[in-house]
Design a protein around this motif. Sequence first.
Motif, PDB file in Angstrom:
ATOM      1  N   ARG A 123       0.847  -1.185   0.000  1.00 45.84           N
ATOM      2  CA  ARG A 123       0.000   0.000   0.000  1.00 45.84           C
ATOM      3  C   ARG A 123       0.884   1.237   0.000  1.00 45.84           C
ATOM      4  NH1 ARG A 123      -3.983   2.347   3.907  1.00 45.84           N
ATOM      5  NH2 ARG A 123      -5.897   2.538   2.701  1.00 45.84           N
ATOM      6  N   VAL A 124       0.502   2.222  -0.806  1.00 51.38           N
ATOM      7  CA  VAL A 124       1.168   3.526  -0.796  1.00 51.38           C
ATOM      8  C   VAL A 124       0.059   4.560  -0.676  1.00 51.38           C
ATOM      9  CG1 VAL A 124       2.575   5.167  -2.100  1.00 51.38           C
ATOM     10  CG2 VAL A 124       3.050   2.710  -2.264  1.00 51.38           C
ATOM     11  N   MET A 125       0.211   5.476   0.262  1.00 50.31           N
ATOM     12  CA  MET A 125      -0.812   6.504   0.439  1.00 50.31           C
ATOM     13  C   MET A 125      -0.066   7.817   0.608  1.00 50.31           C
ATOM     14  SD  MET A 125      -4.134   6.243   2.828  1.00 50.31           S
ATOM     15  CE  MET A 125      -3.600   6.694   4.452  1.00 50.31           C
ATOM     16  N   GLY A 126      -0.282   8.756  -0.309  1.00 53.25           N
ATOM     17  CA  GLY A 126       0.559   9.933  -0.242  1.00 53.25           C
ATOM     18  C   GLY A 126      -0.131  11.241  -0.536  1.00 53.25           C
ATOM     19  N   ILE A 127       0.426  12.280   0.066  1.00 57.08           N
ATOM     20  CA  ILE A 127       0.094  13.658  -0.283  1.00 57.08           C
ATOM     21  C   ILE A 127       1.184  14.070  -1.258  1.00 57.08           C
ATOM     22  CG2 ILE A 127      -0.046  16.027   0.584  1.00 57.08           C
ATOM     23  CD1 ILE A 127      -0.841  14.714   3.336  1.00 57.08           C
ATOM     24  N   CYS A 157     -11.011  13.663  12.435  1.00 50.85           N
ATOM     25  CA  CYS A 157     -10.308  13.513  11.151  1.00 50.85           C
ATOM     26  C   CYS A 157      -9.958  14.866  10.556  1.00 50.85           C
ATOM     27  CB  CYS A 157     -11.224  12.787  10.147  1.00 50.85           C
ATOM     28  SG  CYS A 157     -11.423  11.027  10.452  1.00 50.85           S
ATOM     29  N   THR A 158      -9.129  14.849   9.523  1.00 45.62           N
ATOM     30  CA  THR A 158      -8.970  16.001   8.649  1.00 45.62           C
ATOM     31  C   THR A 158      -9.135  15.490   7.221  1.00 45.62           C
ATOM     32  OG1 THR A 158      -7.601  17.893   8.048  1.00 45.62           O
ATOM     33  CG2 THR A 158      -6.446  15.806   8.445  1.00 45.62           C
ATOM     34  N   MET A 180     -11.127  11.699   4.108  1.00 47.95           N
ATOM     35  CA  MET A 180     -10.939  11.977   5.529  1.00 47.95           C
ATOM     36  C   MET A 180      -9.924  10.971   6.065  1.00 47.95           C
ATOM     37  SD  MET A 180     -14.777  12.672   6.924  1.00 47.95           S
ATOM     38  CE  MET A 180     -15.837  13.930   6.186  1.00 47.95           C
ATOM     39  N   ILE A 181      -8.962  11.472   6.861  1.00 44.55           N
ATOM     40  CA  ILE A 181      -8.052  10.562   7.563  1.00 44.55           C
ATOM     41  C   ILE A 181      -7.976  10.974   9.026  1.00 44.55           C
ATOM     42  CG2 ILE A 181      -6.593   9.840   5.617  1.00 44.55           C
ATOM     43  CD1 ILE A 181      -4.532  11.907   6.591  1.00 44.55           C
ATOM     44  N   VAL A 208     -13.331   7.651   3.574  1.00 45.17           N
ATOM     45  CA  VAL A 208     -12.597   7.690   4.843  1.00 45.17           C
ATOM     46  C   VAL A 208     -11.482   6.659   4.756  1.00 45.17           C
ATOM     47  CG1 VAL A 208     -12.777   7.484   7.351  1.00 45.17           C
ATOM     48  CG2 VAL A 208     -14.756   8.277   6.014  1.00 45.17           C
ATOM     49  N   GLU A 209     -10.235   7.111   4.944  1.00 41.60           N
ATOM     50  CA  GLU A 209      -9.076   6.237   4.743  1.00 41.60           C
ATOM     51  C   GLU A 209      -8.142   6.260   5.949  1.00 41.60           C
ATOM     52  OE1 GLU A 209      -8.620   4.399   2.050  1.00 41.60           O
ATOM     53  OE2 GLU A 209     -10.292   5.190   0.862  1.00 41.60           O
ATOM     54  N   GLY A 210      -7.178   5.381   5.911  1.00 36.70           N
ATOM     55  CA  GLY A 210      -6.076   5.470   6.872  1.00 36.70           C
ATOM     56  C   GLY A 210      -6.364   4.903   8.237  1.00 36.70           C
ATOM     57  N   GLU A 211      -7.289   3.971   8.337  1.00 36.28           N
ATOM     58  CA  GLU A 211      -7.598   3.419   9.660  1.00 36.28           C
ATOM     59  C   GLU A 211      -7.162   1.969   9.758  1.00 36.28           C
ATOM     60  OE1 GLU A 211     -11.542   5.824  10.922  1.00 36.28           O
ATOM     61  OE2 GLU A 211     -11.546   4.718   9.068  1.00 36.28           O
TER      62      GLU A 211
END
Lengths: 433, 433
Positions: free
Chosen positions: A154-158, A245-246, A270-271, A430-433
């Motif tokens: 998994r890759v999750m990026g800004i 979250c933000t 949202m994370i 909604v991600e990142g949990e």
Amino acid sequence: MRTRPLKVALLGCGVVGSEVARIMTTHADDLTQRIGAPVELAGVAVRRPSKVREGIDPALITTDATALLKRGDIDVAIEVIGGIEPARTLITTAFEHGISVVSANKALLAQDGAALHAAAEQHGLDLYYEAAVAGAIPLVRPMRESLAGDKINRVMGIVNGTTNFILDKMDSTGAGYQEALDEATALGYAEADPTADVEGYDAAAKAAILAGIAFHTRVRLDDVYREGMTEVSAADFASAKRMGCTIKLLAILERAADGESVTARVHPAMIPLTHPLASVREAYNAVFVEAEAAGRLMFYGPGAGGSPTASAVLGDLVAVCRNKLAEATGPGESAYTQLPVSPMGDVVTRYHISLDVADKPGVLAQVATTFAEHGVSIDTVRQQGRPDGVGNEASLVVVTHRAPDAALSGTVEALRKLDTVRGVASIMRVEGE
Amino acid sequence: MRTRPLKVALLGCGVVGSEVARIMTTHADDLTQRIGAPVELAGVAVRRPSKVREGIDPALITTDATALLKRGDIDVAIEVIGGIEPARTLITTAFEHGISVVSANKALLAQDGAALHAAAEQHGLDLYYEAAVAGAIPLVRPMRESLAGDKINRVMGIVNGTTNFILDKMDSTGAGYQEALDEATALGYAEADPTADVEGYDAAAKAAILAGIAFHTRVRLDDVYREGMTEVSAADFASAKRMGCTIKLLAILERAADGESVTARVHPAMIPLTHPLASVREAYNAVFVEAEAAGRLMFYGPGAGGSPTASAVLGDLVAVCRNKLAEATGPGESAYTQLPVSPMGDVVTRYHISLDVADKPGVLAQVATTFAEHGVSIDTVRQQGRPDGVGNEASLVVVTHRAPDAALSGTVEALRKLDTVRGVASIMRVEGE
């Protein structure tokens, strides 16, 4: 140490190119030590030769990039022109003349990476592109080399600084999208036409490149699902805050649970505030990588700007020059797994949905039934009178459990058709949990 | 693709070694694709051959590591024994027999890195050691290669997971040092004898290695100033909170303002909550790098553990095997700048000092005079009755502006001699602003 210098052709001399030229001059001794031979700026191809370029010998300036590449003594070309043409043709010309290439061109690599990598390999040359993704943040090399013995899931990026600046402003000041965009424009963080950033095109190009590296599989720009962030509202941030979250514009690349396919997408989400990506402020970029053995890693830094991008270009230049001296090449494109890229409907995620509904009994039951009919399980529901005080209406905020995106969007379509649902105010994953 | 396998000797088969062996077996196809040739575990040197090692062919097990290295068919050795001997002799033996080495041994590299790097270079071989610093976090390669065209001015890192876990517990629960240490021990984050971690020896070894890479200069373990974190108290955390700070055990490597020397140190310090390192929780590691062109970068991830460390080892294995196939070597040690390492007294920093003083007029004036006499400028003073309510005494918290550490410690010595100062309750440096 070899005394005959390696010769470099600089293609493009804008913000990044001029900074590359400056550092090559001011840090020449350092570069010599790190490469094992001197490196010489042998020519600079530009469009407007009359422009004054401080610190660059005017004798090096040319408008004929092709002739520069063909003159026979160039070892490495640095392409910082950007866009598809003439960059693509020039890179191909370089390879045909035995010249390795360092490029910062995300658009070109996302669109034609496969062909360019094949050309580099065919000629036994390097194509390095650290600067194409997340500016100065070392990301391509760590993912391609440091994690070469691991499996990235998994890759999750800004990966876009402009949109992160806008979203951070909205989060910290309560400003709306337009107000925050205006501030970003005034401060030079957004271009006059911000479309490429705010509609997620820039992030999608980077997502395609990162997905290729992460999964050793070829991901085309068209394979990346893309949603911009122009519809994110102050109300969405208020909802996010209530959930702890933000909101960030994320590029998310995932290997499916069965390992047989991958997905690639760019959209606002949202994370949780506890997620390391939540605290990435202003125009900074950060990329979160989950690997089987390494666990959770994050890479953080400036994602754009002349100096940071030049730093990444020069790091690649050192590596490519070292390879030239050793008569070797670095790791080329690796697409051996050839996993299929699944459509957005297959992505498993959660939805945060705000509905404007009639304020009367039975509405919640009707809405809940619709979710159940689509096999989507509800996590929480919050029901309240609308803040604008319109009579007879209420808002209903539903957060779902994880479900395929197709089932979630099917649910939303069905909700829109209910006569008690006046409108769908917003949908956010909604991600990142 | 070459079909004759590259042969690997695994020296040590503890937590990391057994994970390396497992991944080499389960991900053999991936490694083959990424290297360009199959890679084969040709022998595993252990101390206790009778121990059951699941998934490892018993025929590969030997107690004679030297014979394994000398048998003539080994291409790469992976040293995950740790400690100075026999690791040092075995690595040297490997080089003498044309074998490149991947090591995870921070203690050895910090102590004898120079000699080992020289031996590798003399034989035209690789010595890779990503796993020696900050576990799985790609750090050595990004600093050594991605930033090779840039100039690193400062490195500030949380490089010890045990102490970060303890400090994070103290911060989040208000626990004292001993209570937090007990929890860390119970959860397996701290060893029965935690000295190497809590006294900063482990972090100092990593600091020496990182300083060498960052500044292209040789930094010995003895050059690193070291203070442990056993005296950090709940009261210090309360003081830190009042300043908008938290406390971390930091490794800090700095180039002097004139660029002519460097400093290396490990000690607890207050850092602002807004600093990216402040939000590094539990046993995670993170390293913040400031480079001239790249700006502020941060690398975050698990700093220890079998799987993460194995991930770093395998990334190096892929690189070293690729180099073997290309008959090349990666970048070796770079110590060309040979900058002197200045003593701690030359470091410019800020102090947060808590004093127990007599509660009577004139004390503050006397204390302020002492600071002035040593050329140290005061930023803020907070004076209050002691929380334990002891009569006639008050506490005075002074935060200074930046000054050389020698001037600051000289001030503290002079304060101790004032008859109105009953004691110096705590001294902590303030960093990251």
